[in-house]
Design an enzyme around this catalytic site. Structure first.
Site, mmCIF file in Angstrom:
data_model
loop_
_atom_site.group_PDB
_atom_site.id
_atom_site.type_symbol
_atom_site.label_atom_id
_atom_site.label_comp_id
_atom_site.label_asym_id
_atom_site.label_seq_id
_atom_site.Cartn_x
_atom_site.Cartn_y
_atom_site.Cartn_z
ATOM 1 N N SER A 179 3.881 2.132 8.679
ATOM 2 C CA SER A 179 3.826 1.317 7.156
ATOM 3 C C SER A 179 4.590 0.977 6.975
ATOM 4 O O SER A 179 5.951 1.657 6.275
ATOM 5 C CB SER A 179 2.317 1.780 6.318
ATOM 6 O OG SER A 179 1.564 2.337 6.436
ATOM 7 N N ASP A 189 1.527 -7.856 2.827
ATOM 8 C CA ASP A 189 1.433 -5.947 1.822
ATOM 9 C C ASP A 189 3.084 -5.570 2.017
ATOM 10 O O ASP A 189 2.991 -5.051 2.577
ATOM 11 C CB ASP A 189 0.452 -5.461 3.208
ATOM 12 C CG ASP A 189 0.539 -4.531 2.645
ATOM 13 O OD1 ASP A 189 0.424 -3.602 1.686
ATOM 14 O OD2 ASP A 189 -0.404 -3.017 3.466
ATOM 15 N N HIS A 220 0.857 -1.252 0.161
ATOM 16 C CA HIS A 220 -0.024 0.144 0.103
ATOM 17 C C HIS A 220 0.645 1.135 0.506
ATOM 18 O O HIS A 220 0.200 2.263 -0.673
ATOM 19 C CB HIS A 220 -1.135 -0.215 1.296
ATOM 20 C CG HIS A 220 -0.001 0.425 2.348
ATOM 21 N ND1 HIS A 220 -0.277 -0.712 3.345
ATOM 22 C CD2 HIS A 220 -0.477 1.446 3.053
ATOM 23 C CE1 HIS A 220 -0.220 -0.201 4.685
ATOM 24 N NE2 HIS A 220 0.444 1.843 4.342
#
Length: 719
Positions: free
Chosen positions: A644, A219, A83
């Site tokens: 992240s 991810d 992402h």
């Protein structure tokens, strides 16, 4: 037995107290190093941060200003979340080359894809410059004067403090303005896409599983840093070469088990851990519910279009994910703050704070802080709510209005600076909007406008509503605007902006879309923003004094600075949790769980045929564990947005996972960290390697890596 129970309770409290916090890596020696070693760490503070030798910090760059990444090979191979790389993957995609759906893999360096404006930034060193930044501020009478002087000092120091020509000096504030640190940085501007799994792996579960445990998402994405022949930052050139890092992370194949030490290194964006109870109460009862409702409506519109049209799905994939991310986060945050009784806990802490103030004889300095907080938060409430409505409706979620606001700002440039500045800004705006219109769909945006302008006209504070939005029919207004405004297409916009400045201004003010945003912006900027800023400046000064008091009255306590997108260390353990009565979550998930969720053809829970085949054959190579393929795990690390892509590192400094999310019940950790339910979510590095190796067949990438078995104290030959 009673004594034993008390001892056990004390031990549990101590272990919990050693978790939570986002710590400055250059200041780990002492309490933090001791806590980390108590949790099982085998490294030293100097192994994590050093300016004299290579250390973990040299392998952890800021990824494009919003995420974290880590260097995992001697050739500058970079790992981050799918992402985080999503925009780059989307920009490289088309209907003919749909890398979002099918994935992308470079099997040799010549196939790696350049990305315009994508950068990564390394920290070279961190230095305390508090005294220099605050010089000359003590005698100033007002908060505005102090802030102005501080900014002048920061600008002067940033320009004058020593650095190499290819480096930058950045000064950031900590502890609400009680400390200032200098970061010397190096930013690399040639970062190429190397690999990305299909979204059915990298985004598996999509928005339904976002912020949720158990999780089964791979991810991750891969990039490579390129440098000039001197290994220094350079803009893209075919002559650039792979970057040679000062340090890269070895990768452990030993896996994780409950209570293993975990260190997460990265750039957490923003937290507010020291807010007073009255502020948290306002967030829970007023601000979050309004923002959640607005985004809920925007998401339902976009989702309806995306499910029916693949071209729209590609156009809106990144935008939808961005809107949904904080929508769901705010829902979990509100529920978590309510469930953990955070407001009442803060009130009890404030009673104890007041007692410490009295005991220390500091009533004159700190005695009125809490009552002043109450007064100012009461005064700011309607302005804060109006500000959120304007931001969410006009600037973030309705594209025609957000574009219109740029044009409104263009008009303000003309009014304040004249023709030359106007034309310069206009030309830059026109050239920069091609990308905007590439991913703009007027049909989608019209329905979003209809929904959100209705909320704005009926639920934002009435006293700040422009007259042309009172008693409107949202459907009729949307049809009128999107049928007649030139803002709905690039060619029409260029026509609208053609001519001399007076002609353009006149044309803008005759455009129905522009007239709507202008009325909203005028009202906001004249009646909301100035008063909000005035009250918020008082709150900022109170918060700085409150933080100063906390540091002064709690010397030696675990008080960490709020996150501000600077490099931080957070440490904890692999740990399950019990979010509700009779529900207990274990800390590791497996590929079995992804297959249990599998829904053929569904855009959130579809699974590639090759992955199903590997699963059925149990063909996991050296990455499986007891016949199963680990996918994700959770820990007690205190993380937030910006973490992240952060590396999850074991006790010896090896990469074991990739941070990408938090559990829904613990998203309130930005405001209140509760070790019983706050968990960060990480991809197991073995799943990443399995996808690269067995699924993609990218042996060239596996061969770059240093794979180790730290528990057996040996490196592996890459198979």
């Amino acid at each position: 037995m009673k004594h034993l129970k008390l001892l056990l309770l004390f031990f549990v409290i101590q272990v919990q107290a050693q978790q939570g916090g986002m710590w400055i890596p250059s200041l780990l020696q002492g309490m933090n190093e001791k806590e980390m070693k108590n949790l099982g760490m085998k490294m030293t503070a100097a192994d994590i941060y050093s300016v004299n030798k290579s250390s973990l910090k040299d392998a952890v760059p800021h990824f494009n200003g919003g995420c974290t990444s880590e260097v995992i090979s001697p050739k500058g191979l970079l790992l981050t979340n799918h992402h985080c790389g999503f925009d780059a993957i989307q920009n490289q995609s088309s209907v003919d080359h749909d890398y979002l759906t099918n994935g992308f893999w470079a099997y040799k360096m010549s196939e790696e894809l350049p990305n315009e404006d994508l950068v990564v930034t390394f920290i070279v060193k961190i230095e305390d410059v508090t005294t220099k930044v605050l010089e000359g501020t003590a005698a100033l009478a007002t908060e505005l004067e102090k802030q102005k002087k501080i900014q002048e000092n920061i600008t002067s120091l940033s320009n004058s403090l020593p650095k190499e020509s290819w480096q930058e000096n950045k000064i950031r504030t900590f502890y609400e303005g009680n400390q200032y640190l200098l970061f010397v940085t190096e930013t690399f501007k040639d970062v190429r896409l190397v690999g990305a799994p299909p979204s059915s792996i990298g985004k598996f579960g999509s928005d339904t599983d976002n912020w949720v445990w158990p999780r089964h998402t791979g991810d991750f994405s891969l990039f490579r840093i390129y440098a000039d022949k001197n290994n220094r930052p350079a803009s893209y050139s075919k002559d650039n070469v792979p970057y040679t890092p000062k340090h890269f992370l070895p990768i452990s194949l030993d896996g994780v088990k409950e209570d293993d030490f975990t260190l997460v290194f990265g750039y957490p964006g923003k937290t507010n851990e020291y807010l007073p109870a009255v502020a948290i109460e306002q967030i829970v009862n007023e601000l979050n519910p309004a923002k959640i409702e607005i985004r809920d409506h925007a998401l339902k519109v976009a989702d309806g279009f995306m499910r029916k049209d693949n071209a729209i799905k590609i156009q809106y994939a990144s935008k939808y994910a961005s809107i949904a991310n904080y929508w769901k986060k705010w829902i979990g945050e509100t529920q978590g703050l309510t469930k953990s009784n955070a407001v009442e806990i803060k009130r009890k802490q404030e009673v104890a704070f007041q007692e410490k103030v009295v005991k220390a004889g500091k009533q004159a300095e700190y005695g009125n802080l809490l009552s002043d907080f109450d007064k100012n938060y009461t005064q700011i409430k309607s302005y804060a709510l109006a500000r959120d409505y304007f931001s969410e409706v006009a600037l973030r979620n309705t594209e025609l209005l957000s574009l219109g606001y740029k044009l409104y700002q263009l008009e303000q440039v003309y009014n304040s600076k004249g023709d030359q500045a106007f034309n310069d800004r206009k030309n830059n705006l026109i050239s920069g909007l091609a990308d905007f219109y590439k991913d703009f769909n007027a049909n989608v945006d019209q329905k979003v406008f209809e929904q959100l302008i209705h909320l704005y006209s009926t639920k934002s504070p009435k006293e700040f509503l422009p007259s042309n939005l009172s008693n409107i029919n949202a459907n009729e207004l949307a049809n009128d605007v999107y049928s007649n405004s030139k803002l709905v297409s690039y060619n029409n916009l260029k026509e609208l902006l053609t001519g001399d400045s007076k002609t353009v201004i006149a044309n803008l003010n005759g455009d129905k879309g522009f007239v709507i945003i202008k009325s909203m912006a005028d009202k906001f900027l004249k009646e909301v923003a100035p008063k909000y800023d005035e009250i918020n400046l008082r709150i900022t000064a109170l918060q700085r004094t409150y933080m100063k008091a906390q540091l002064e009255l709690n010397k030696g306590s675990r008080i960490f600075p709020d996150a501000n997108s600077t490099l931080r260390v957070t440490y904890g353990k692999v740990k399950g949790y019990a979010p509700k009565d009779a529900i207990v979550y274990s800390p590791v998930t497996y590929l079995d769980g992804a297959m249990e969720k599998y829904l053929p053809g569904d855009y959130e829970f579809d699974v590639p045929a090759k992955l199903i085949d590997l699963y059925k054959k149990k063909d996991y190579g050296q990455y499986g564990e007891n016949g199963k393929m680990p996918v994700c795990f959770i820990g007690t690390n205190h993380t937030t947005g910006g973490n992240s892509g952060s590396p999850a590192i074991d006790a010896s400094g090896n990469l074991i996972g990739l941070n990408f999310d938090r559990v829904w019940e613990g998203t309130m950790s930005d405001i209140y960290y509760d070790p019983s339910i706050c968990r960060n979510v990480m991809v197991d590095i073995r799943y990443v390697l399995f996808i690269i190796d067995k699924y993609a067949g990218a042996k060239n990438l596996i061969e770059e890596l240093k794979l180790v078995h730290p528990k057996k104290n040996k490196a592996l030959k890459n198979k």
